[in-house]
Enzyme design. Structure first.
Site, PDB file in Angstrom:
ATOM      1  N   ARG A 104       0.834  -1.212   0.000  1.00 28.26           N
ATOM      2  CA  ARG A 104       0.000   0.000   0.000  1.00 28.26           C
ATOM      3  C   ARG A 104       0.862   1.254   0.000  1.00 28.26           C
ATOM      4  NH1 ARG A 104      -4.870   0.700   4.264  1.00 28.26           N
ATOM      5  NH2 ARG A 104      -3.218   0.956   5.800  1.00 28.26           N
ATOM      6  N   GLY A 107      -3.165   4.327  -0.740  1.00 26.35           N
ATOM      7  CA  GLY A 107      -4.391   3.620  -0.349  1.00 26.35           C
ATOM      8  C   GLY A 107      -5.642   3.996  -1.132  1.00 26.35           C
ATOM      9  N   ASP A 109      -6.624   2.701  -4.037  1.00 29.25           N
ATOM     10  CA  ASP A 109      -7.037   1.673  -4.991  1.00 29.25           C
ATOM     11  C   ASP A 109      -8.563   1.533  -5.005  1.00 29.25           C
ATOM     12  OD1 ASP A 109      -5.551  -0.824  -6.491  1.00 29.25           O
ATOM     13  OD2 ASP A 109      -7.618  -1.260  -5.901  1.00 29.25           O
ATOM     14  N   GLY A 174      -1.340   8.446  -3.816  1.00 24.13           N
ATOM     15  CA  GLY A 174       0.055   8.044  -3.674  1.00 24.13           C
ATOM     16  C   GLY A 174       0.799   8.109  -4.999  1.00 24.13           C
ATOM     17  N   ILE A 235       8.180  -1.125  -5.211  1.00 27.72           N
ATOM     18  CA  ILE A 235       8.915   0.086  -5.601  1.00 27.72           C
ATOM     19  C   ILE A 235       9.422   0.767  -4.327  1.00 27.72           C
ATOM     20  CG2 ILE A 235       8.742   2.365  -6.709  1.00 27.72           C
ATOM     21  CD1 ILE A 235       8.286   0.234  -8.775  1.00 27.72           C
ATOM     22  N   LEU A 484      -6.363   1.572 -15.909  1.00 28.93           N
ATOM     23  CA  LEU A 484      -5.900   0.730 -14.804  1.00 28.93           C
ATOM     24  C   LEU A 484      -6.062   1.414 -13.446  1.00 28.93           C
ATOM     25  CD1 LEU A 484      -4.449  -1.895 -13.871  1.00 28.93           C
ATOM     26  CD2 LEU A 484      -2.314  -0.625 -14.055  1.00 28.93           C
ATOM     27  N   ASN A 485      -5.831   2.720 -13.394  1.00 24.06           N
ATOM     28  CA  ASN A 485      -5.924   3.401 -12.101  1.00 24.06           C
ATOM     29  C   ASN A 485      -7.364   3.564 -11.617  1.00 24.06           C
ATOM     30  OD1 ASN A 485      -3.274   3.517 -11.582  1.00 24.06           O
ATOM     31  ND2 ASN A 485      -2.979   5.676 -12.042  1.00 24.06           N
ATOM     32  N   TYR A 486      -8.328   3.270 -12.499  1.00 27.39           N
ATOM     33  CA  TYR A 486      -9.725   3.171 -12.048  1.00 27.39           C
ATOM     34  C   TYR A 486     -10.106   1.693 -12.179  1.00 27.39           C
ATOM     35  CZ  TYR A 486      -9.882   8.284 -12.611  1.00 27.39           C
ATOM     36  OH  TYR A 486      -9.649   9.634 -12.517  1.00 27.39           O
TER      37      TYR A 486
END
Ligand SMILES: Cc1cc2nc3c(=O)[nH]c(=O)nc-3n(C[C@H](O)[C@H](O)[C@H](O)COP(=O)(O)OP(=O)(O)OC[C@H]3O[C@@H](n4cnc5c(N)ncnc54)[C@H](O)[C@@H]3O)c2cc1C
Length: 544
Positions: A104, A107, A109, A174, A235, A484-486
């Site tokens: 995470r 947070g 997601d 983030g 990462i 992807l981020n949604y």
């Protein structure tokens, strides 16, 4: 089998499962202290459910309250590392004890994949990896993976008011989730995505090795910039390129309703906004609101209930955006390109770039930039979906969308359209895994508020509502593409246990990545063939 022996068997299975789970949990914690180079310091960053702070540490970075209910599976252990060696130890022990790991950052997601899953898991919460080091002379910055955009923007502004990072709009997001899925913001039309502006990265792979761009190689470096880093490693930090912005920029907002020619304006916006000069970006937020049909007075999208019997629902179209230049120039540009919108100087605000970041995170321009350092924000339970639109939606279909929206009460939903074009379409589809480039007019994002409990009938209605809206716009989107981020688990998920086939994963992989999905599978097969870094929609390795 009679009922009593069935119950006995069930009881035995449940007891055995809980013994096994508490056993593996104990062994795992023992492993963390045993194999850590510094057992004392790691024990200070481990939280088990017995720990008084466990709940607050877990909830601190949950931004979709749909995954904050008692029914959401919780981690066996939370680790909030402060040293790189602690991350290596967590990976080593999770592998050794066959415990899944969730990573995470901020947070945010959309499907809670960074902090919840059904199988027993450890939550690696990177929030203390939040240092930022800006080299304004070289126009670069190293940012640790757990930092938020607000922390990055604040640090840049401390050194320069003419440098910026083309990251996202909301400051609590983030940096790692954002960059590793693409990451669009107000500078997208001038400089592309966040992931287009990454120069180097440090990560820990499934074998516990710390790699940088040179040692990880160009394939893996390509994959983590838009392909979802959590399929490939943890990462540690990113080296990002900073870009030039003028000392004074312009932010603006114009509101129109359905009754004020809203549909025609949206119809025009679809082709005008993607063709504006790169310095201008024009988004659209569409909300259901109450309006008084007798006196024409309108309420805000935050007013959930009607005030008088004369109130009825309508739509409010918020044209919002920014311009890398003075307000006067922007007004002239709008007069030339989009005269129907009637933008005047009073709709605009000239500010510094950091003030614009404050405004778009719902602060005021005069507020202290230190507010951007606050990691907590307004949260609700919700479900969202996204699509990339590549041909203008005709008026009749827009009216169909409006009908759909008007079935919901104010506050329950919104539709957000983000224009593309400019730099976004100059970058090739395969430069990074994010493929939605030339030909994309705009991204459509739809959200509905839920009650936060999957058993609530209102939630089933909300889910049905958003799924049918998604289907309704599908003919105008590029093969039901998605961002992807949604992320959206309706598109499909990996098998909970055992491998997932390429064909199965293509159901979501091709929507997020188009042809780049194949290269992501190849990279995954080389760097993590045992599929340690996995979640419900991670990239599966090819089967031998
Ligand atoms: C209010 C809000 C506003 C948003 N605004 C924007 C916007 O303007 N532009 C935009 O593009 N998107 C936006 N998003 C979407 C956002 O980019 C994604 O939700 C993103 O994944 C969030 O990153 P995070 O680190 O906050 O989330 P997290 O939930 O912490 O992580 C998201 C993903 O990244 C992985 N991850 C996190 N840290 C690491 C790490 N160190 N190593 C490997 N993997 C890691 C997680 O495991 C997970 O898979 C917004 C979302 C919300 C809720």
């Amino acid at each position: 089998m009679n009922t009593s022996s069935f119950l006995q068997l069930l009881f035995l299975t449940i007891s055995l499962a809980s013994v096994l789970s508490s056993d593996s949990h104990q062994h795992f914690i023992h492993c963390l202290t045993r194999f850590s180079p510094n057992p004392n310091s790691i024990s200070q960053v481990i939280y088990t459910p017995q720990n008084l702070s466990y709940d607050s540490v877990l909830k601190f970075s949950i931004h979709n309250l749909r995954f904050a209910s008692s029914a959401t599976p919780k981690p066996l252990v939370i680790v909030t590392p402060r040293q790189e060696s602690q991350v290596q130890t967590v990976i080593y022990c999770a592998k050794k004890h066959d415990i899944r790991m969730r990573i995470r950052g901020g947070g945010h997601d959309y499907e809670g994949l960074s902090y919840a899953t059904k199988a027993p898991f450890v939550l690696l919460d990177m929030k203390y990896f939040s240092a930022v080091s800006v080299d304004h002379l070289a126009a670069t910055a190293w940012v640790q993976s757990g930092a938020t955009l607000g922390e990055l923007y604040y640090s840049i502004a401390q050194k320069s008011d003419t440098l910026a990072f083309p990251g996202g709009i909301w400051c609590t997001v983030g940096v790692t989730g954002l960059i590793s899925g693409g990451g669009y913001g107000t500078l997208r039309r001038k400089y592309g995505l966040a992931a287009d502006n990454v120069m180097d990265a440090r990560l820990i792979d499934a074998n516990g090795r710390i790699l940088d761009r040179k040692s990880m190689g160009e394939d893996l470096f390509w994959a983590i910039r838009g392909g979802g880093a959590s399929s490939f490693g943890v990462i540690l930090s990113w080296k990002v390129k900073l870009v030039k912005v003028p000392r004074i920029v312009t932010g603006f907002r114009v509101y129109r309703t359905l009754e004020q020619n809203g549909t025609e304006l949206v119809h025009k916006w679809q082709t005008i906004a993607p063709r504006l000069p790169k310095e201008a970006e024009l988004r659209l937020l569409i909300n259901v609101i109450w309006t008084n049909k007798t006196n024409g007075q309108i309420k805000t999208p935050q007013d959930a209930e009607p005030i008088s019997g004369a109130d009825e629902k309508t739509l409010r179209f918020e044209f919002v955006g920014s311009f890398l230049g003075p307000a006067e120039e922007f007004v002239l540009l709008m007069k030339e390109k989009f005269p129907e919108l009637g933008v005047v100087k009073e709709d605009c605000l000239e500010v510094t770039y950091i003030q614009m970041a404050l405004i778009f995170s719902l602060f005021k321009a005069q507020d202290s930039p230190t507010l951007l350092l606050n990691r907590t924000s307004y949260t609700i339970p919700f479900k969202a979906k996204s699509s990339f639109v590549n041909k203008p939606i005709p008026i009749e279909r827009l009216e169909g969308i409006w009908k759909h929206l008007l079935k919901q009460r104010p506050t329950m939903t919104n539709l957000m359209l983000t224009s593309y074009g400019g730099r976004m379409e100059e970058i090739s589809e395969s430069a990074i895994p994010f493929p939605h480039r030339a030909g994309t007019l705009y991204m459509m994002y739809m959200r509905v508020t839920t009650m936060g409990q999957s058993t609530n009938p209102a939630d089933a209605n909300a889910m049905e509502w958003i799924r049918s809206l998604y289907e309704y716009v599908a003919p105008f989107t590029a093969n039901q593409s998605a961002y992807l981020n949604y992320n959206d688990l309706d598109l499909g998920v990996n098998n909970e246990y055992g491998p997932t086939s390429y064909e199965q994963a293509s159901a979501w992989g091709k929507k997020y990545f188009k042809k780049n999905f194949d290269r992501l599978v190849r990279v995954k097969s080389v760097v993590d063939p045992s599929n340690f870094f996995r979640h419900e929609q991670s990239i599966p390795p090819a089967r031998p």
